[in-house]
Write an enzyme that holds these catalytic residues in place. Structure first.
Site: not given
Ligand code: LUD
Ligand code: NAP
Length: 283
Positions: A53, A97, A120
Site C-alpha cells: 500500500k 490494518q 477503508d
Molecule cells: N485491513 C485490509 N486487512 C486484511 N493480494 C487488505 C489485502 C492486498 N484495515 C484493513 O488490504 O483493506 C484492508 N484494510 N485488507 N487485504 C486483506 C485485508 C485489512 C489482501 C490481499 C492483497 C490486500 C493483495 O495484494 C495479492 C493478490 O491477490 O494478487 C497477492 C499478494 C500476495 O500475498 O502474494
C-alpha cells in the site's frame, strides 16, 4: 464453457493509471494527498499488504506514512496516534490494518478514525452512508470487486447476486454495493442451510469465507460471474481462493483468479479513496 478470466492485476493497473493523472493535476494545484497506514504487530501477510500500500502511494506521488507499532502497543497509544493523524493536515487518509492484536478493541479503533479520513470505509458513519445510498468511502475490497464486474461487462441490474460471507469488511458492504446497483441480493453465512441451492441460482457469485476452495464447479450456475475474494495460504506456501478455480472455470462465465484477482484491486481502490477523498479535509 471455459470462463473468461477477470484479470485483476491489469484492471488495477488501469485504475492506478487513471488516478496517477488526477494526482498529477492535484499536484499542479499544490495538493498532495497523504495516507497514513498503521500496522500493529508482526503478522507477515499484513506486513506485505501494508508495504504494498505504501509503495503504491509512492508510485502515484502521494505522501504516505508507514507507522509500525509493536504487538504489545496499548489501545490508548494507538488511539492517541489516530487522534494525532486526525488533526494532521498532511494526512487525508488513515488506515489501521486488520486484524489488530486481541487486547485492542477494533471497533473502538475504527470509530476513532475521522469519518472524513476513513479511506477503508469502516467507520459506522460511512457504513451508514453506504447503507442509505449516500456512499462516501466504500470499503476497498468490495468496491474493487464491483469495479471488476463493471469493467468486465457483467450486467448487475436485475440479476441475482449471492454473497457468501457477512463480514463487515467484505460480505456486508459487497451486498450493499450490489443492491445499490439494483441486483437482487442474497447473503449466505455459515448458518445457511443448503448453501449450494443458493449459489447455483446466482448470476453473480461473490465468495468471502476464508475457507479454501469451498465453492466447487458443481455449486455454480453455468455462465455465472464468480468473484473469489478469498486469500488462503496452503501448507506448500501457495495461495488459493475460497473457490475451487479448476472446477469453477469450466462452468462459470467469468472468474477471478487468486492471486491476481480481487487482491490488487483492494490496493487500487485505496489509492482512489485517498486521492479522491482528499477534498473532504479542505472544506
Ligand atoms: N485491513 C485490509 N486487512 C486484511 N493480494 C487488505 C489485502 C492486498 N484495515 C484493513 O488490504 O483493506 C484492508 N484494510 N485488507 N487485504 C486483506 C485485508 C485489512 C489482501 C490481499 C492483497 C490486500 C493483495 O495484494 C495479492 C493478490 O491477490 O494478487 C497477492 C499478494 C500476495 O500475498 O502474494
Ligand atoms: P471473516 O470475517 O472470517 O468472515 C467469513 C464469513 O464467511 C463469515 O460471515 C462466515 O459466516 C462465512 N462463512 C464461513 N464459512 C462458511 C461456510 N461454510 N458457508 C457459508 N459461509 C461461511 O472473513 P473476511 O474478512 O470476510 O474474509 C474472507 C476471505 O477473504 C478470507 O480468505 C480473507 O483472507 C479474504 N480477504 C481478501 C481481501 C482481498 O483484498 N482480496 C480482503 C479481505 C479479505 P458466519 O458469519 O456465520 O460465521
Amino acid at each position: 464453457m471455459t470462463a473468461q478470466i477477470i484479470d485483476g492485476k491489469t484492471i488495477a493497473q488501469q485504475v492506478r493509471a487513471e488516478w496517477k493523472l488526477r494526482a498529477d493535476k492535484l499536484k499542479s494545484r499544490g495538493i498532495t494527498p497523504g495516507l497514513a497506514v498503521i500496522i500493529v504487530g508482526e503478522d507477515p501477510a499484513s506486513r506485505v499488504y501494508v508495504a504494498n500500500k505504501v509503495k503504491a502511494c509512492a508510485e502515484l506521488g502521494l505522501h504516505s506514512e508507514h507507522i509500525a507499532l509493536s504487538a504489545d502497543t496499548s489501545e490508548a497509544t494507538l488511539l492517541a496516534k489516530i487522534a494525532e493523524l486526525n488533526a494532521d493536515p498532511k494526512i487525508h487518509g488513515i488506515l489501521v490494518q486488520l486484524p489488530v492484536p486481541k487486547h485492542i478493541d477494533s471497533d473502538k479503533v475504527l470509530n476513532a478514525i475521522s469519518p472524513d479520513k476513513d479511506v477503508d470505509g469502516f467507520h459506522p458513519f460511512n457504513v451508514g452512508a453506504l447503507a442509505t445510498g449516500n456512499m462516501r468511502f466504500a470499503p476497498c475490497t468490495p468496491y474493487g470487486s464491483l469495479i471488476l464486474l463493471q469493467k468486465s461487462g457483467v450486467s448487475i441490474e436485475g440479476k441475482h447476486a449471492v454473497v457468501v460471507g457477512r463480514s463487515n469488511i467484505v460480505g456486508k458492504p459487497m451486498a450493499l454495493l450490489l443492491l445499490q446497483h439494483n441486483a437482487t441480493v442474497t447473503i449466505c453465512t455459515s448458518k445457511t442451510v443448503d448453501l449450494a441451492k443458493f449459489t447455483r441460482d446466482a448470476d453473480i457469485l461473490v465468495v468471502a469465507t476464508g475457507k479454501p476452495r469451498m465453492v466447487t464447479g458443481e455449486m455454480i450456475k453455468p455462465g455465472a460471474a464468480v468473484i473469489d475474494v478469498g486469500i488462503n495460504r496452503l501448507p506448500d506456501g501457495k495461495l488459493c481462493g475460497d473457490v475451487d478455480f479448476d472446477s469453477a472455470q469450466k462452468v462459470a462465465g467469468w472468474i477471478t483468479p487468486v492471486p491476481g484477482g480481487v487482491g490488487p484491486m483492494t490496493i487500487a481502490m485505496l489509492l482512489q479513496n485517498t486521492a479522491g477523498g482528499q477534498h473532504r479535509q479542505r472544506g
